[in-house]
Scaffold this motif. Structure first.
Motif, PDB file in Angstrom:
ATOM      1  N   MET A  91       1.683   3.239  -3.057  1.00  0.00           N
ATOM      2  CA  MET A  91       0.646   4.045  -3.725  1.00  0.00           C
ATOM      3  C   MET A  91       0.342   5.340  -2.964  1.00  0.00           C
ATOM      4  O   MET A  91      -0.629   6.034  -3.277  1.00  0.00           O
ATOM      5  CB  MET A  91      -0.647   3.214  -3.852  1.00  0.00           C
ATOM      6  CG  MET A  91      -0.481   1.921  -4.631  1.00  0.00           C
ATOM      7  SD  MET A  91       0.229   2.177  -6.258  1.00  0.00           S
ATOM      8  CE  MET A  91      -1.216   2.654  -7.154  1.00  0.00           C
ATOM      9  N   ARG A  98       0.838  -1.215   0.000  1.00  0.00           N
ATOM     10  CA  ARG A  98       0.000   0.000   0.000  1.00  0.00           C
ATOM     11  C   ARG A  98       0.866   1.254   0.000  1.00  0.00           C
ATOM     12  O   ARG A  98       0.525   2.258  -0.628  1.00  0.00           O
ATOM     13  CB  ARG A  98      -0.921   0.004   1.223  1.00  0.00           C
ATOM     14  CG  ARG A  98      -2.078  -0.985   1.114  1.00  0.00           C
ATOM     15  CD  ARG A  98      -2.921  -0.947   2.363  1.00  0.00           C
ATOM     16  NE  ARG A  98      -3.596   0.339   2.537  1.00  0.00           N
ATOM     17  CZ  ARG A  98      -3.710   0.990   3.690  1.00  0.00           C
ATOM     18  NH1 ARG A  98      -3.196   0.478   4.793  1.00  0.00           N
ATOM     19  NH2 ARG A  98      -4.342   2.129   3.758  1.00  0.00           N
ATOM     20  N   PHE A 101      -3.936   8.183  -0.884  1.00  0.00           N
ATOM     21  CA  PHE A 101      -3.369   7.246  -1.856  1.00  0.00           C
ATOM     22  C   PHE A 101      -3.680   7.671  -3.283  1.00  0.00           C
ATOM     23  O   PHE A 101      -4.775   8.168  -3.583  1.00  0.00           O
ATOM     24  CB  PHE A 101      -3.887   5.831  -1.592  1.00  0.00           C
ATOM     25  CG  PHE A 101      -3.400   5.286  -0.283  1.00  0.00           C
ATOM     26  CD1 PHE A 101      -2.199   4.603  -0.201  1.00  0.00           C
ATOM     27  CD2 PHE A 101      -4.119   5.507   0.889  1.00  0.00           C
ATOM     28  CE1 PHE A 101      -1.731   4.127   1.007  1.00  0.00           C
ATOM     29  CE2 PHE A 101      -3.657   5.035   2.102  1.00  0.00           C
ATOM     30  CZ  PHE A 101      -2.465   4.348   2.171  1.00  0.00           C
ATOM     31  N   TRP A 102      -2.713   7.435  -4.128  1.00  0.00           N
ATOM     32  CA  TRP A 102      -2.862   7.742  -5.547  1.00  0.00           C
ATOM     33  C   TRP A 102      -3.637   6.608  -6.222  1.00  0.00           C
ATOM     34  O   TRP A 102      -3.377   5.432  -5.975  1.00  0.00           O
ATOM     35  CB  TRP A 102      -1.477   7.864  -6.183  1.00  0.00           C
ATOM     36  CG  TRP A 102      -1.486   8.009  -7.672  1.00  0.00           C
ATOM     37  CD1 TRP A 102      -2.054   9.010  -8.399  1.00  0.00           C
ATOM     38  CD2 TRP A 102      -0.889   7.132  -8.621  1.00  0.00           C
ATOM     39  NE1 TRP A 102      -1.837   8.817  -9.741  1.00  0.00           N
ATOM     40  CE2 TRP A 102      -1.120   7.667  -9.903  1.00  0.00           C
ATOM     41  CE3 TRP A 102      -0.153   5.938  -8.529  1.00  0.00           C
ATOM     42  CZ2 TRP A 102      -0.677   7.064 -11.075  1.00  0.00           C
ATOM     43  CZ3 TRP A 102       0.302   5.334  -9.688  1.00  0.00           C
ATOM     44  CH2 TRP A 102       0.028   5.897 -10.951  1.00  0.00           C
ATOM     45  N   LYS A 103      -4.609   7.011  -7.037  1.00  0.00           N
ATOM     46  CA  LYS A 103      -5.355   5.991  -7.781  1.00  0.00           C
ATOM     47  C   LYS A 103      -5.020   6.180  -9.258  1.00  0.00           C
ATOM     48  O   LYS A 103      -5.363   7.222  -9.840  1.00  0.00           O
ATOM     49  CB  LYS A 103      -6.861   6.150  -7.572  1.00  0.00           C
ATOM     50  CG  LYS A 103      -7.325   5.684  -6.207  1.00  0.00           C
ATOM     51  CD  LYS A 103      -8.841   5.509  -6.188  1.00  0.00           C
ATOM     52  CE  LYS A 103      -9.310   5.097  -4.801  1.00  0.00           C
ATOM     53  NZ  LYS A 103      -9.377   6.199  -3.853  1.00  0.00           N
ATOM     54  N   PRO A 104      -4.354   5.217  -9.884  1.00  0.00           N
ATOM     55  CA  PRO A 104      -4.019   5.378 -11.299  1.00  0.00           C
ATOM     56  C   PRO A 104      -5.286   5.464 -12.145  1.00  0.00           C
ATOM     57  O   PRO A 104      -6.275   4.785 -11.854  1.00  0.00           O
ATOM     58  CB  PRO A 104      -3.248   4.110 -11.650  1.00  0.00           C
ATOM     59  CG  PRO A 104      -2.955   3.437 -10.371  1.00  0.00           C
ATOM     60  CD  PRO A 104      -3.919   3.938  -9.355  1.00  0.00           C
ATOM     61  N   ASP A 149       0.150   9.025  -1.968  1.00  0.00           N
ATOM     62  CA  ASP A 149       0.146  10.204  -2.841  1.00  0.00           C
ATOM     63  C   ASP A 149       0.982  11.313  -2.207  1.00  0.00           C
ATOM     64  O   ASP A 149       0.450  12.345  -1.779  1.00  0.00           O
ATOM     65  CB  ASP A 149      -1.311  10.657  -3.051  1.00  0.00           C
ATOM     66  CG  ASP A 149      -1.424  11.698  -4.147  1.00  0.00           C
ATOM     67  OD1 ASP A 149      -0.449  11.863  -4.909  1.00  0.00           O
ATOM     68  OD2 ASP A 149      -2.486  12.333  -4.240  1.00  0.00           O
ATOM     69  N   TYR A 177       8.112   3.999  -7.461  1.00  0.00           N
ATOM     70  CA  TYR A 177       7.160   3.026  -8.020  1.00  0.00           C
ATOM     71  C   TYR A 177       6.189   3.694  -8.983  1.00  0.00           C
ATOM     72  O   TYR A 177       5.988   3.246 -10.105  1.00  0.00           O
ATOM     73  CB  TYR A 177       6.401   2.368  -6.866  1.00  0.00           C
ATOM     74  CG  TYR A 177       5.408   1.313  -7.287  1.00  0.00           C
ATOM     75  CD1 TYR A 177       5.832   0.021  -7.573  1.00  0.00           C
ATOM     76  CD2 TYR A 177       4.053   1.604  -7.395  1.00  0.00           C
ATOM     77  CE1 TYR A 177       4.929  -0.953  -7.966  1.00  0.00           C
ATOM     78  CE2 TYR A 177       3.144   0.641  -7.766  1.00  0.00           C
ATOM     79  CZ  TYR A 177       3.587  -0.635  -8.058  1.00  0.00           C
ATOM     80  OH  TYR A 177       2.678  -1.599  -8.439  1.00  0.00           O
ATOM     81  N   GLN A 178       5.609   4.809  -8.529  1.00  0.00           N
ATOM     82  CA  GLN A 178       4.570   5.454  -9.344  1.00  0.00           C
ATOM     83  C   GLN A 178       5.121   6.082 -10.618  1.00  0.00           C
ATOM     84  O   GLN A 178       4.406   6.211 -11.606  1.00  0.00           O
ATOM     85  CB  GLN A 178       3.846   6.511  -8.489  1.00  0.00           C
ATOM     86  CG  GLN A 178       3.024   5.905  -7.377  1.00  0.00           C
ATOM     87  CD  GLN A 178       2.593   6.925  -6.343  1.00  0.00           C
ATOM     88  OE1 GLN A 178       2.491   8.110  -6.630  1.00  0.00           O
ATOM     89  NE2 GLN A 178       2.347   6.464  -5.126  1.00  0.00           N
ATOM     90  N   ALA A 236       7.338   5.143  -2.935  1.00  0.00           N
ATOM     91  CA  ALA A 236       6.132   5.473  -3.713  1.00  0.00           C
ATOM     92  C   ALA A 236       6.508   6.290  -4.944  1.00  0.00           C
ATOM     93  O   ALA A 236       5.998   6.051  -6.047  1.00  0.00           O
ATOM     94  CB  ALA A 236       5.149   6.255  -2.839  1.00  0.00           C
TER      95      ALA A 236
END
Lengths: 79, 210
Positions: free
Chosen positions: B81, B78, B205-208, B83, B93-94, B90
């Protein structure tokens, strides 16, 4: 006449019968090991990895060992 | 699964069928062609199939999915992800600064001669703890050794954005100290926000986008 002394080539001599039994065992072990290896690829998970490493590989190795020992013992003695 | 893995599986299945054939019809070995078949099916081909399978399994053991498949690693997954660009994992990864499908392994292997082997042995220890030991709380999980700059420098060394970064050159000799691991990228306080799983409850959290 075959060297093993049996008249009918379809009827194995006791020694050949033993060799065939061992080859059957080796084949069963190797086939079982390969099936475990195949099944372990269904999941990406540590347990699948361990099944491959601790069950699949040893079964194949044992089958190969049985086969190699069988052909080693079956080979005629050196003159 | 990619095409080479499928081909490997098909090969293994074919070898399994051949060995099963010999297991059920061992009398085939009474003739010379049968003996050749036995040598192939009970020795050469299983060795090839097992070696290929082992290699593929080792590759899968380096995948992000494999690392995150244990419950205790959920929060670490988690954290990739979060933000917030100050979270170093993170951010990497992002932005695909590490291969997304090998994200954990890329940063947590050691780039030495036996680094990949060490990582696998540590992985075996993780499995022991997971199934036979006492599983720690995610926030209590620590690295075995202090993180070495070598792992960061595997990608960053020589990179223009890294070498020319003013903060990396603000004191004489600082860059040399970073390159020699005398000043840690992480514990010196510059890039010290890592997975930070104990504070994930406060993170967004970032949501793609699909």
């Amino acid at each position: 006449m075959p060297a093993s002394g049996n008249l009918n080539p379809n009827t194995p001599a006791p020694r050949n019968h033993l060799i065939e039994r061992r080859i059957r065992l080796a084949g069963t072990l190797v086939a079982a090991g390969l099936v475990v290896q195949l099944v372990s690829f269904l999941w990406i998970h540590p347990l699948a990895f361990m099944a491959f490493l601790l069950i699949g590989l040893p079964l194949v190795a044992l089958g190969i060992l049985v086969y190699l020992l069988t052909i080693l013992k079956a080979s005629p003695p050196a003159p | 699964m990619n095409i080479p893995v499928w081909l490997g599986l098909a090969f293994t299945a074919l070898v399994a069928v051949l060995t099963a054939l010999l297991a059920f019809k061992s009398e085939l070995t009474r003739q010379a062609p049968g003996r050749v078949l036995a040598f192939l099916a009970l020795f050469i081909l299983p060795v090839m199939a097992s070696w290929g399978g082992f290699s593929a399994q080792m590759g899968r053991a380096e995948s992000t999915r494999f690392c995150l498949s244990c419950h205790v690693m959920n929060d670490f997954g988690r954290s990739l992800m979060v933000d917030d660009p100050s979270f170093t994992p993170a951010r990497h990864y992002q932005n695909h600064l590490v291969p997304v499908d090998h994200a954990c392994y890329t940063c947590h292997t050691t780039y030495t001669l036996f680094g990949p082997l060490d990582a696998k042995l540590e992985g075996l220890h993780h499995m022991y703890v997971q199934y036979l030991g006492t599983i720690p709380k995610p926030a209590a999980i620590r690295l075995y050794h202090p993180y070495n700059n070598r792992e960061c420098l595997h990608c960053h060394a020589g990179m223009r954005a890294f070498m020319d970064e003013p903060n990396h050159n603000k004191k004489p000799g600082l860059m040399a100290s970073i390159l020699d691991n005398r000043v840690s990228c992480i514990s010196s306080g510059c890039h010290d926000t890592m997975h930070d799983v104990k504070d994930l409850q406060y993170a967004s959290f970032w949501k793609p986008k699909p």
